[in-house]
Design a protein around this motif. Sequence first.
Motif, short mmCIF file in Angstrom:
data_model
loop_
_atom_site.label_atom_id
_atom_site.label_comp_id
_atom_site.label_asym_id
_atom_site.label_seq_id
_atom_site.Cartn_x
_atom_site.Cartn_y
_atom_site.Cartn_z
N MET A 265 0.83 -1.21 0.00
CA MET A 265 0.00 0.00 0.00
C MET A 265 0.87 1.26 0.00
N ARG A 266 1.92 1.28 0.82
CA ARG A 266 2.75 2.47 0.92
C ARG A 266 3.44 2.79 -0.40
N GLU A 267 4.00 1.79 -1.05
CA GLU A 267 4.71 2.02 -2.32
C GLU A 267 3.73 2.45 -3.41
N LEU A 268 2.58 1.81 -3.44
CA LEU A 268 1.57 2.18 -4.44
C LEU A 268 1.08 3.60 -4.19
N LEU A 269 0.90 3.95 -2.94
CA LEU A 269 0.46 5.29 -2.58
C LEU A 269 1.47 6.34 -3.05
N LYS A 270 2.74 6.10 -2.80
CA LYS A 270 3.78 7.04 -3.24
C LYS A 270 3.77 7.17 -4.76
N ALA A 271 3.61 6.05 -5.46
CA ALA A 271 3.62 6.07 -6.93
C ALA A 271 2.42 6.84 -7.48
N ARG A 272 1.25 6.64 -6.88
CA ARG A 272 0.04 7.31 -7.36
C ARG A 272 0.09 8.81 -7.05
N LEU A 273 0.61 9.19 -5.90
CA LEU A 273 0.77 10.60 -5.58
C LEU A 273 1.70 11.27 -6.57
N GLU B 9 -9.10 -0.77 9.92
CA GLU B 9 -9.29 -1.44 11.22
C GLU B 9 -10.59 -1.00 11.88
N ALA B 10 -10.84 0.31 11.91
CA ALA B 10 -12.06 0.82 12.56
C ALA B 10 -13.30 0.47 11.76
N ASN B 11 -13.17 0.46 10.44
CA ASN B 11 -14.32 0.18 9.59
C ASN B 11 -14.84 -1.23 9.79
N ALA B 12 -13.96 -2.14 10.12
CA ALA B 12 -14.36 -3.53 10.37
C ALA B 12 -15.21 -3.64 11.63
N SER C 278 -12.78 0.54 -0.81
CA SER C 278 -12.56 -0.52 -1.78
C SER C 278 -11.47 -1.49 -1.30
N ALA C 279 -11.68 -2.77 -1.60
CA ALA C 279 -10.67 -3.78 -1.26
C ALA C 279 -9.46 -3.66 -2.18
N ASP C 280 -9.62 -3.01 -3.32
CA ASP C 280 -8.53 -2.79 -4.27
C ASP C 280 -7.76 -1.54 -3.84
N PRO C 281 -6.49 -1.67 -3.42
CA PRO C 281 -5.73 -0.51 -2.94
C PRO C 281 -5.68 0.64 -3.95
N ALA C 282 -5.48 0.33 -5.23
CA ALA C 282 -5.40 1.39 -6.24
C ALA C 282 -6.72 2.14 -6.34
N GLU C 283 -7.82 1.40 -6.26
CA GLU C 283 -9.14 2.03 -6.33
C GLU C 283 -9.36 2.92 -5.11
N ALA C 284 -8.97 2.44 -3.94
CA ALA C 284 -9.11 3.22 -2.71
C ALA C 284 -8.28 4.50 -2.78
N ILE C 285 -7.06 4.38 -3.29
CA ILE C 285 -6.18 5.55 -3.38
C ILE C 285 -6.77 6.59 -4.32
N ASP C 286 -7.19 6.16 -5.51
CA ASP C 286 -7.67 7.11 -6.52
C ASP C 286 -9.01 7.73 -6.12
N ARG C 287 -9.92 6.92 -5.60
CA ARG C 287 -11.27 7.41 -5.33
C ARG C 287 -11.38 8.13 -3.98
N LYS D 30 2.00 9.06 6.86
CA LYS D 30 0.80 9.35 7.63
C LYS D 30 -0.47 8.97 6.86
N LEU D 31 -0.46 9.18 5.54
CA LEU D 31 -1.62 8.81 4.73
C LEU D 31 -1.81 7.30 4.73
N ALA D 32 -0.72 6.56 4.63
CA ALA D 32 -0.79 5.11 4.71
C ALA D 32 -1.26 4.65 6.08
N ALA D 33 -0.80 5.33 7.12
CA ALA D 33 -1.21 4.98 8.48
C ALA D 33 -2.70 5.27 8.68
N PHE D 34 -3.18 6.37 8.09
CA PHE D 34 -4.61 6.68 8.16
C PHE D 34 -5.42 5.58 7.49
N HIS D 35 -4.95 5.09 6.35
CA HIS D 35 -5.65 4.01 5.66
C HIS D 35 -5.76 2.78 6.57
#
Length: 233
Positions: free
Chosen positions: A1-9, A33-36, A44-53, A23-28
């Motif tokens: 998630m962290r590497e994908l997040l950096k790449a998408r940013l 955890e809380a959402n469960a 979204s269960a898809d990390p890329a979708e969650a990052i973009d949307r 911090k953004l990855a930690a927020f995710h």
Amino acid sequence: MRELLKARLKAAGVAAEAEQAEKLAAFHELLIEANARMNLTRVSADPAEAIDRNYLDSLAPLPHLSGAKTCVDVGSGAGFPGVPLAIFLPDTHFVLMDSLLKRVEFLRGVIKELSLNAEAVCLRAEEAGRGDMRESFDAATARAVAPLNVLCELLLPLVRVGGKAVALKGPGAAAEAEAAQNALEALGGRLAAIEEVPIPGRDWAHTLAVLTKTAPTPEKYPRRVGVPEKRPL
């Protein structure tokens, strides 16, 4: 998630220091955890979708908030867009406002965990707009809260003259803006722009409705809780 997040940013042209991306990855992780446990929001269960949307969408207003010392995020929910914006604008004090206590308590935990320049309050915008917060903010934001003609009455009374309100909208933003002209005139606002923010590699874009506060909001606004939604201006 962290590497994908950096790449998408990076692909989206969002300058991110290592601490901000972390911090953004930690927020995710906190959100998942809380959402469960309490069903805060859809993620979204898809990390890329969650990052973009969610995360890139939340950061789309960044250029419009530059220089703001204070910003209120109305209807923060699970923290969009307020938490990502607070991470990337550490010199801006954010007030994350929501009417549901369980969400506010989650946001308070996030603020503490990530050491954000922010506070979370359990309050309706109609109440805040008639109290001490009236016309006290340099900027206001809202995402997936209400149609723009309703949002005008929730956001503009909180913004000082010369400030901005940025609504994160869908593809129907232009039509919403046309329907909001009466509300804008009544509340001391003006539509500055409908702006599309493209997402690299996607065939869709995020849309912002940017409003400027040009005159004080008349004292009779906002109306009591629930009325703006039932009887939009």
